[in-house]
Design an enzyme around this catalytic site. Structure first.
Site, PDB file in Angstrom:
ATOM      1  N   GLU A 107      29.570  47.679  29.962  1.00  0.00           N
ATOM      2  CA  GLU A 107      30.465  46.550  30.262  1.00  0.00           C
ATOM      3  C   GLU A 107      30.270  45.431  29.236  1.00  0.00           C
ATOM      4  O   GLU A 107      29.138  44.995  28.978  1.00  0.00           O
ATOM      5  CB  GLU A 107      30.177  46.033  31.689  1.00  0.00           C
ATOM      6  CG  GLU A 107      31.059  44.854  32.079  1.00  0.00           C
ATOM      7  CD  GLU A 107      31.090  44.573  33.570  1.00  0.00           C
ATOM      8  OE1 GLU A 107      30.501  45.340  34.357  1.00  0.00           O
ATOM      9  OE2 GLU A 107      31.727  43.571  33.945  1.00  0.00           O
ATOM     10  N   SER A 114      32.337  45.107  43.013  1.00  0.00           N
ATOM     11  CA  SER A 114      33.372  44.109  42.716  1.00  0.00           C
ATOM     12  C   SER A 114      34.161  43.781  43.981  1.00  0.00           C
ATOM     13  O   SER A 114      34.837  42.756  44.040  1.00  0.00           O
ATOM     14  CB  SER A 114      34.319  44.630  41.628  1.00  0.00           C
ATOM     15  OG  SER A 114      34.766  45.938  41.933  1.00  0.00           O
TER      16      SER A 114
HETATM   17  O1  KIV Z   1      31.837  46.768  40.603  1.00  0.00           O
HETATM   18  C1  KIV Z   1      32.632  47.272  39.798  1.00  0.00           C
HETATM   19  O2  KIV Z   1      33.835  47.383  40.047  1.00  0.00           O
HETATM   20  C2  KIV Z   1      32.097  47.740  38.536  1.00  0.00           C
HETATM   21  C3  KIV Z   1      33.070  48.031  37.432  1.00  0.00           C
HETATM   22  C4  KIV Z   1      33.701  46.793  36.968  1.00  0.00           C
HETATM   23  C5  KIV Z   1      32.444  48.816  36.335  1.00  0.00           C
HETATM   24  O3  KIV Z   1      30.920  47.865  38.387  1.00  0.00           O
END
Ligand code: KIV
Length: 257
Positions: free
Chosen positions: A173, A37
């Site tokens: 998710e 993310s």
């Molecule tokens: O990339 C991320 O932060 C994630 C979470 C949202 C589970 O995979």
């Protein structure tokens, strides 16, 4: 595993640098995820797809230098585990250079061989089912997964298979609350939800989202901004920890049916 067995909720939060890691540790979070993310909230990309292994190693190193107590999980970025050999190499970089304790990868049946090989090489693996952000173009957008009987059955089977080949944690998710509850009860390994209801063994959020500073025009329904009711960042993270531990987060308004 001990926390799941004891019925204690597990608190997970993303971090990408040393300063937030110190705040997170002081607030009592159990697991830090260096999520891909970071492509969106740190690099300003439109998706997680452009994130490179070098980016993940760099941010995992930043977190590892400040980490004292939390389990440190790092994401394997898009197209860095498309063969078993490549996955072993990527996981090796994240652990040897980055300092990660566990790696996370997205996918079900197609990843069983990879998860098994990683586990056989002593690499702890967190699997990720439901909405898979690295497959956003295949899925046609960020949508709730597992709403019909057929896809729910596949997800349950994938979850069990991933556990059987050696996955030690699972992120779910954007999955309906009832299905996530069933999968959490079915598995011995901890199931961490994000948009998957309150019955998972733990919860994860992106730290910039829960502080209300991710700058995204559209925030997913499962996000709660903990800043308005806190007097500091430390306080907001502590409130998130408390809300997860006591089962007050997520509420119905952050969950899907
Ligand atoms: O990339 C991320 O932060 C994630 C979470 C949202 C589970 O995979």
């Amino acid at each position: 595993m001990k926390m799941k067995q004891a019925g204690q909720k597990i608190v997970v939060l993303t971090s990408y640098d040393a300063s937030f890691t110190r705040v997170i540790e002081a607030a009592g979070v159990d697991v830090i995820l260096v999520g891909d993310s970071l492509g969106m909230v740190v690099q300003g990309q439109e998706s997680t797809l452009p994130v490179r292994v070098e980016d993940m190693v760099y941010h995992t190193q930043n977190v590892a230098r400040a980490r004292r107590r939390c389990l440190l999980v790092a994401d394997m970025p898009f197209m860095s585990y498309s063969s078993v050999e490549q996955a072993l190499s990527t996981a090796g970089c994240l652990m040897k250079e980055g300092g990660a304790h566990m790696v996370k990868l997205e996918g079900g049946a197609t990843q069983l061989k990879t998860v098994e090989q990683l586990a056989d090489h002593g690499i702890p693996v967190c699997a990720h089912l439901g909405l898979l952000p690295q497959s956003v173009h295949k899925l046609g957008g960020y949508r709730v997964q597992g709403r019909d009987q057929e896809s729910a059955a596949v997800m349950k089977e994938d979850a069990l298979s991933l556990q059987n080949v050696g996955a030690q944690m699972l992120v779910l998710e954007c999955v309906p609350t009832g299905l996530a509850a069933e999968i959490s009860a079915l598995l011995d390994i901890p199931v961490i939800g994000i948009g998957a209801g309150v019955d998972c063994d733990g919860q994860v959020l992106v730290i910039y989202d829960m502080l209300g500073i991710s700058g995204e025009e559209y925030l997913p329904r499962f996000v709660k901004n903990f800043m308005p009711t806190a007097d500091s960042i430390q306080g907001a993270v502590a409130n998130y920890v408390e809300a997860v531990r006591t089962g007050h987060f997520p509420g119905d308004e952050q969950s899907f049916s």
